[in-house]
Design an enzyme around this catalytic site. Structure first.
Site, PDB file in Angstrom:
ATOM      1  CE  LYS A  39      -1.175   1.804   4.351  1.00 51.94           C
ATOM      2  NZ  LYS A  39      -0.771   2.828   4.408  1.00 51.94           N
TER       3      LYS A  39
ATOM      4  CE  LYS B  97      -1.838  -4.156  12.736  1.00 54.99           C
ATOM      5  NZ  LYS B  97      -1.017  -4.364  13.782  1.00 54.99           N
TER       6      LYS B  97
ATOM      7  CG  HIS C 203      -4.618   0.026   7.390  1.00 59.52           C
ATOM      8  ND1 HIS C 203      -3.666  -0.671   6.371  1.00 59.52           N
ATOM      9  CD2 HIS C 203      -3.349   0.871   7.436  1.00 59.52           C
ATOM     10  CE1 HIS C 203      -2.793  -0.617   6.734  1.00 59.52           C
ATOM     11  NE2 HIS C 203      -2.351   0.547   6.763  1.00 59.52           N
TER      12      HIS C 203
END
Length: 500
Positions: free
Chosen positions: A165, A199, A257
């Protein structure tokens, strides 16, 4: 947490490959990517035949590159003490080629090196090209790779491309970049990186929602009052004022995100856990996201910019005092959006999404606020999903306090990964790089989702862009939870931020 048997199954499923890292001299490569590859090798996920080729503009020998990477590993906190035996084996996999990315001849040299690496290491012609570069270089590099024949897989081998990104800087550039990539690679071979999707708590959203009967029947407008998604950073622009002036928090955090986390929270149950089924469920819910009209931007969104303040008792400068920032800058360092979905599950339920720099605390969390029960006395039922730091979750509910009188007391069932499993959690890049080696794209971003993200934020970028003075830019003190206007917006609806 995966069982030992499943971890072994994954390790034996990884095919040898050559990992070509463009931008190998950059900060991301040193801080995250090489440490992640070293950890994968240390834990047995990286086949011994695999190799890593660094490519960057600075001239250096492979020996110098290996020495630099050793220093980078020693500085990486997630690595810990470097295992000497593991390092010696890992170092032998490292190669370096200096490249001017604008020169076609240099890609021919890269190709010759990759052929030699294939022969010497036994990588079977499998290759991953990782673009850890400025977004303006992505298309150019892929075109040169394609013209040199390096994007074409040989028989019984594969080629995959990982793009860091930001993927484009707006809708037009993202669409153009997708078109350039697809000239040389199928969509199935393109892996758009968003490290938030690696994550543990974000990946756990699929299990939490769809493997637990106690949650999914309540995951709708009948039971949920609203959802808050917060990503707060205590740091400022860290010397990147020139970059941030062109980006701002909407481009830097929200478009990628947080919209990806939002899609995971809001999507319908996928037909399976295959990458395509998960991508399709995310696409469908984001397609139903309500567009931002000028009226919605004025009444349901807030932008801000940090002013001087205190963090941990120490004074810190405001954004306009940072190096590389214009003294009259209108760039937002905080943004809060009210996302709404026009579908049966979420009609009428607001999703408040905010992100900011120089906030009171570093955290990323999702708070699902359920509607009050008939006997509620001010104690809301809430599910807190902590993405970082200290990944875990807590379910808050009311219980009766001891005594004859009926007094409600707020309690929580709390879970932390570190406390429960007592093991080190893999870094996001470790998980995602392993996924790419396995050919699993579930936690990468598909082309249509990237473009949809840009579609949604484009009205904000235009309304808050250069030369637009009609909408306010709220100031907030560094070390606070953002501008007061964001709190007032929720107050007017009888709600409040979980952290304010």
């Amino acid at each position: 947490m995966q069982s030992a048997a499943l971890r072994m199954e994954e390790a034996t499923s990884v095919e040898p490959c050559t990992f070509v890292l463009f931008g190998a001299s950059g900060d991301l490569a040193r801080r995250k990517l090489l440490p992640a590859l070293y950890r994968l090798a240390l834990e047995g996920y990286l086949p011994p035949e695999s190799a890593i080729v660094g490519a960057a503009l600075p001239w250096m020998t492979t020996e110098r590159f290996r020495a630099d990477m050793r220093e980078a590993l020693e500085r990486a906190p997630e690595v810990g003490p470097v295992d000497e035996t593991a390092w010696r084996a890992f170092a032998q996999r490292l190669h370096y080629v200096p490249m001017d990315l604008s020169r076609g001849d240099d890609y021919q040299r890269l190709g010759h090196l990759l052929d030699r690496v294939d022969r010497e290491h036994g990588t079977r012609g499998n290759r991953i090209f990782y673009l850890s570069l400025a977004p303006t270089l992505h298309g150019q590099v892929v075109e040169h790779l394609g013209e040199a024949g390096l994007t074409k897989a040989r028989a019984r081998s594969w080629v995959r491309l990982v793009v860091e990104k930001p993927f484009g800087t707006d809708l037009e550039t993202a669409q153009a970049l997708n078109q350039r990539l697809h000239r040389y690679l199928d969509e199935s071979s393109v892996y758009r990186m968003d490290h938030y999707l690696g994550k543990e708590m974000v990946q756990n959203l699929l299990v939490l929602r769809f493997a637990n009967r106690i949650f999914e029947p309540l995951w709708d407008r009948e039971h949920i009052d609203h959802v808050q998604i917060t990503s707060a950073e205590t740091v400022g622009v860290e010397g990147r004022g020139g970059y941030y002036e062109k980006a701002g928090v909407v481009r830097d955090m929200l478009q990628n995100h947080l919209l990806q986390v939002l899609a995971m929270v809001a999507m319908e149950p996928p037909s399976s856990l295959s990458p395509e089924a998960v991508h399709e469920a995310k696409r469908e819910v984001m397609a139903s996201a309500r567009a931002f009209t000028p009226e919605r931007i004025r009444t349901e969104c807030v932008r801000g910019q940090y002013a001087p303040g205190l963090l941990a008792g120490a004074p810190v400068p405001g954004y306009r005092q940072e190096p590389g920032v214009a003294p009259d800058s209108r760039t937002e360092t905080f943004a809060m959006l009210t996302m709404r979905f026009d579908n049966p599950r979420w009609a009428g339920v607001p999703f408040y999404v905010r992100s900011g720099k120089r906030m009171a605390e570093r955290l990323t969390e999702v708070v699902v606020r359920f509607k009050d029960g008939p006997l509620a006395q001010g104690t809301p039922n809430q599910l807190h999903l902590r993405i970082q730091p200290d990944e875990g979750m807590a379910l808050r509910f009311a219980t009766k306090a001891p005594g004859r009188a009926v007094h409600h007391h707020d309690v929580a069932l709390d879970f932390r990964y570190g406390d429960t499993f007592g093991t080190r959690l893999a870094e996001a890049y470790e998980r995602l790089l392993l996924d790419c080696m396995l050919g699993v794209s579930t936690h990468y971003v598909r082309n249509d989702l990237v473009e949809r993200g840009w579609e949604l934020v484009t009205p904000l970028l235009e309304a808050w862009g250069p030369g637009r003075e009609d909408l306010p830019l709220h100031s907030y003190a560094a070390g606070s939870w953002g501008p007061d206007a964001a709190g007032r917006l929720l107050d007017a609806q009888g709600r409040r931020w979980n952290r304010s």
